[in-house]
Motif scaffolding. Structure first.
Motif, mmCIF file in Angstrom:
data_model
loop_
_atom_site.group_PDB
_atom_site.id
_atom_site.type_symbol
_atom_site.label_atom_id
_atom_site.label_comp_id
_atom_site.label_asym_id
_atom_site.label_seq_id
_atom_site.Cartn_x
_atom_site.Cartn_y
_atom_site.Cartn_z
ATOM 1 N N PRO A 1 -45.910 12.181 -125.196
ATOM 2 C CA PRO A 1 -45.783 12.378 -123.708
ATOM 3 C C PRO A 1 -45.594 13.942 -123.415
ATOM 4 N N GLU B 1 -50.324 7.399 -119.295
ATOM 5 C CA GLU B 1 -49.059 6.606 -118.640
ATOM 6 C C GLU B 1 -48.106 7.548 -118.276
ATOM 7 N N ASN C 1 -44.774 2.277 -115.115
ATOM 8 C CA ASN C 1 -43.766 1.335 -115.276
ATOM 9 C C ASN C 1 -43.046 0.968 -114.001
ATOM 10 N N PRO D 1 -35.347 8.631 -121.114
ATOM 11 C CA PRO D 1 -35.174 7.274 -120.224
ATOM 12 C C PRO D 1 -34.270 6.520 -120.860
ATOM 13 N N GLN E 1 -48.624 10.466 -121.300
ATOM 14 C CA GLN E 1 -49.112 10.094 -122.636
ATOM 15 C C GLN E 1 -50.555 9.655 -122.373
ATOM 16 N N LEU F 1 -44.326 8.753 -117.786
ATOM 17 C CA LEU F 1 -43.145 8.620 -118.239
ATOM 18 C C LEU F 1 -42.001 9.476 -117.800
#
Length: 655
Positions: free
Chosen positions: A632, A425, A486, A440, A412, A427
């Motif tokens: 995303p 980011e 993350n 997720p 994203q 994901l």
């Protein structure tokens, strides 16, 4: 003797001149014969005396030898008796000898002393022995003695309790054997009594330790299973004998353990065990809870087995007592703590036959209680089991997916205030063979709970770094691009996290300044000291650290100031409400001002409208992320986005 005879003959011839006459001749002949006979008798007597002396000597010799043997045997018996006496004293055993013909029993002084009596204080009757045996052990002792006397067992050997003079019972080992005559009639029995109280005490301690928790003294899983098996049997014979199992788990115990240390954690567990035991004693009017029906089965997990319930609802009343008992603060030295707990309940109405099934369903209900919030109680129902089985199935599939790397990353966009693409980011998505693409939310929580998040996190980190480095090399407009990944709490506090990051960067060729590790505020605060240490090591490598979901946790400003951060990410809930909620706008403005005061950048998540983008950019927010700039997308679409997009700046400026 012949010499004497010739001397006499010469003397007679002197007196009688000439030749002796016939009479004299006969006289001399008679004298000669008499002397010869006398000589023969003397020789015979001499030989007889010689023979008698020899026989007497031989007899005396035999008698002396026999006497020596007797003396040796007596001496040997004395030595044997002495050795036996020493052995008996050394063995510290009491001896007994029972004459079955008279009924009398000899008890040695040591036998009597073992029971606290002097020699003269105990008689010679069998009752002196049997009347002191514990009533529960006496029938077995009598049966064993009778069986031995009937020759049904070769030796007498058994353990029992016998009363001491002080009124307490001592454990003894009795051993003996019966003596029989040639006609096989039993004449007497003899044996020993050994004090084995210390050994019995040690065995009892070992049994206790095997069935009880070493820290709290409560029953452990083995003893609980035994008691639960008994409850199941009672319920099987009569369904009116209802029972319930309360599975109790402390809320946030890990935080207490990690922050204050295991010593404080152990003290807390001991106090919790004491309160639960006291709580069990208070509910006799609701249910029967013996002391061994309260157990600790691991970590901060406790169990209470309730019996003789009038109805399943009574279990809820006990659960309320448990919550009330735990709600009172615990004073542990310098710390005053509150340790609330969640409770899961399984009742006998489930038709159980195996104790492990009861524990399983109570644990499932506990999991549901924790999902519902802190200090909650849930009673098991079959739907919970179905959900638990689905969760277990997902866990097994997730393990196989990690082994096969059945995952792909979507990215994203993250833009700056001018709308320029600055980072992406990463994901994760699960490519499930039958369910298709799994988001997720359906598996990350399971991965967190099971620890699978650590190997999954390594896969994601390696894949993201590899992909971003490829873009940097192949697409000139993305040469500056960074990637945000993350990192879970489990992964972040893992001892290998720094080495893993260093290895992945080296293998992929990505520069550390192009990697942004995102850890949530809540996760960062769970082990603040460890988190700060890990952040510092990663920052020393050149990796950037972002705090995700800021504003939803409970970090203090002092802790936040100590953390080597690069940016704060405002939680999407504040951004969502900011256009029509003054409080949310104030919170967003405050977070931006706080971050800039601490020389940190700010990223706003969840930007979905042009109004939100413009408002955030105007407030000085450094980076924006959300559906307004792009959802995303797979890696292939990122390149297309860059190629066809005339620029993202208009999406920020258009109001």
């Amino acid at each position: 003797m012949p010499n004497l005879h010739r001397l006499l003959e010469r003397q007679l011839r002197k007196h009688v001149r000439g030749e002796p006459g016939p009479e004299l001749q006969r006289l001399l002949q008679a004298v000669s014969e008499a002397y010869e006979q006398q000589d023969q008798e003397r020789q015979f007597v001499g030989r007889a005396m010689e023979l008698s002396s020899h026989e007497l000597l031989e007899h005396n010799r035999a008698l002396a030898a026999a006497q020596e043997r007797l003396l040796a045997e007596v001496e040997q018996r004395k030595r044997t008796e002495y050795r036996y006496s020493l052995a008996a004293q050394g063995a510290n055993d009491g001896l007994w000898d029972w004459d079955l013909e008279t009924g009398g029993v000899y008890y040695s002084p040591r036998w009597k002393a073992m029971l606290g009596y002097d020699d003269a204080e105990i008689g010679d009757g069998l009752a002196e022995w049997l009347d002191r045996v514990h009533p529960d052990d006496l029938p077995r002792l009598r049966a064993d003695i009778d069986a031995h006397l009937r020759r049904e067992n070769q030796n007498l050997s058994l353990e029992f309790r016998i009363r001491h003079r002080d009124g307490q019972y001592r454990w003894v080992l009795c051993r003996g054997i019966a003596v029989k005559d040639p006609e096989r009639a039993t004449l007497r029995a003899a044996g020993s009594l050994t004090n084995i109280s210390d050994r019995k005490l040690a065995e009892e301690q070992l049994r206790f330790e095997a069935m009880h928790d070493s820290l709290t003294g409560l029953a452990n899983r083995s003893l609980l299973t035994d008691r639960l098996t008994h409850s199941l049997a009672r319920n099987g014979r009569d369904p009116a004998n209802r029972f319930a199992l309360l599975f109790i788990d402390l809320d946030e115990f890990k935080v207490i353990n990690d922050s204050l240390g295991h010593q404080v954690g152990d003290k807390l567990l001991i106090e919790v065990a004491r309160r639960l035991s006291a709580c069990a004693r208070k509910v006799d009017t609701i249910a029967r809870i013996p002391g061994d029906h309260v157990a600790r089965i691991g970590g901060d997990e406790f169990v209470m087995l309730l019996e003789d319930l009038a109805s399943p609802e009574d279990a809820l009343r006990v659960a309320e007592r448990v919550h009330s008992a735990l709600s009172e603060p615990f004073s542990l030295g310098a710390h005053d703590l509150v340790a609330r707990g969640s409770v899961g309940i399984a009742t006998s109405d489930g038709g159980y036959t195996r104790p492990e099934d009861v524990l399983r369903d109570a644990d499932t209900a506990l999991y549901q209680a924790k999902q519902s919030g802190k200090s909650c109680t849930c009673i098991f129902d079959p739907q919970m089991h179905q959900r638990a089985m689905a969760r277990w199935s997902t866990e097994m599939e997730l393990r196989r997916a990690i082994e096969r790397d059945d995952f792909e990353l979507h990215y994203q966009p993250i833009v700056n205030g001018a709308g320029r693409l600055e980072a992406l980011e990463a994901l994760v998505r699960w490519r499930h063979p039958t369910r298709g693409q799994v988001m997720p939310d359906a598996f990350i929580s399971i991965a967190e709970e099971t620890g699978l998040i650590v190997p999954l996190g390594k896969l994601v980190l390696a894949s993201a770094c590899r992909q971003v480095r490829r873009w940097q090399l192949e697409i000139p407009s993305l040469a500056h691009i960074a990637v945000g990944v993350n990192v879970s709490h489990r992964q972040f506090v893992s001892p290998a996290i720094v080495d893993d990051v260093e290895r992945i960067l080296e293998e992929t060729g990505l520069g550390p300044q192009s990697l942004r590790l995102e850890v949530t505020e809540t996760a960062a605060m769970q082990s603040a000291v460890k988190t700060i240490e890990t952040m510092a090591r990663l920052r020393a490598m050149g990796v950037l650290i972002h705090m995700d979901d800021f504003g939803t946790g409970y970090s203090s400003l002092s802790q936040l100031q100590r953390m080597p951060l690069d940016a704060l990410k405002i939680d999407r809930e504040f951004v969502k409400e900011m256009n029509h909620d003054e409080t949310s706008r104030s919170i967003v403005d405050s977070i931006i001002a706080l971050a800039h005061t601490m020389s940190l950048r700010v990223i706003a998540e969840g930007v979905e409208t042009v109004e939100q983008a413009a408002r955030l950019a105007g407030a000085g927010c450094d980076y924006l992320q959300g559906y307004h700039f792009g959802r995303p997308m797979p890696a292939a679409e990122v390149a297309l986005l860059v190629e066809r997009r005339e620029g993202l700046g208009a999406r920020v400026r258009a109001v």
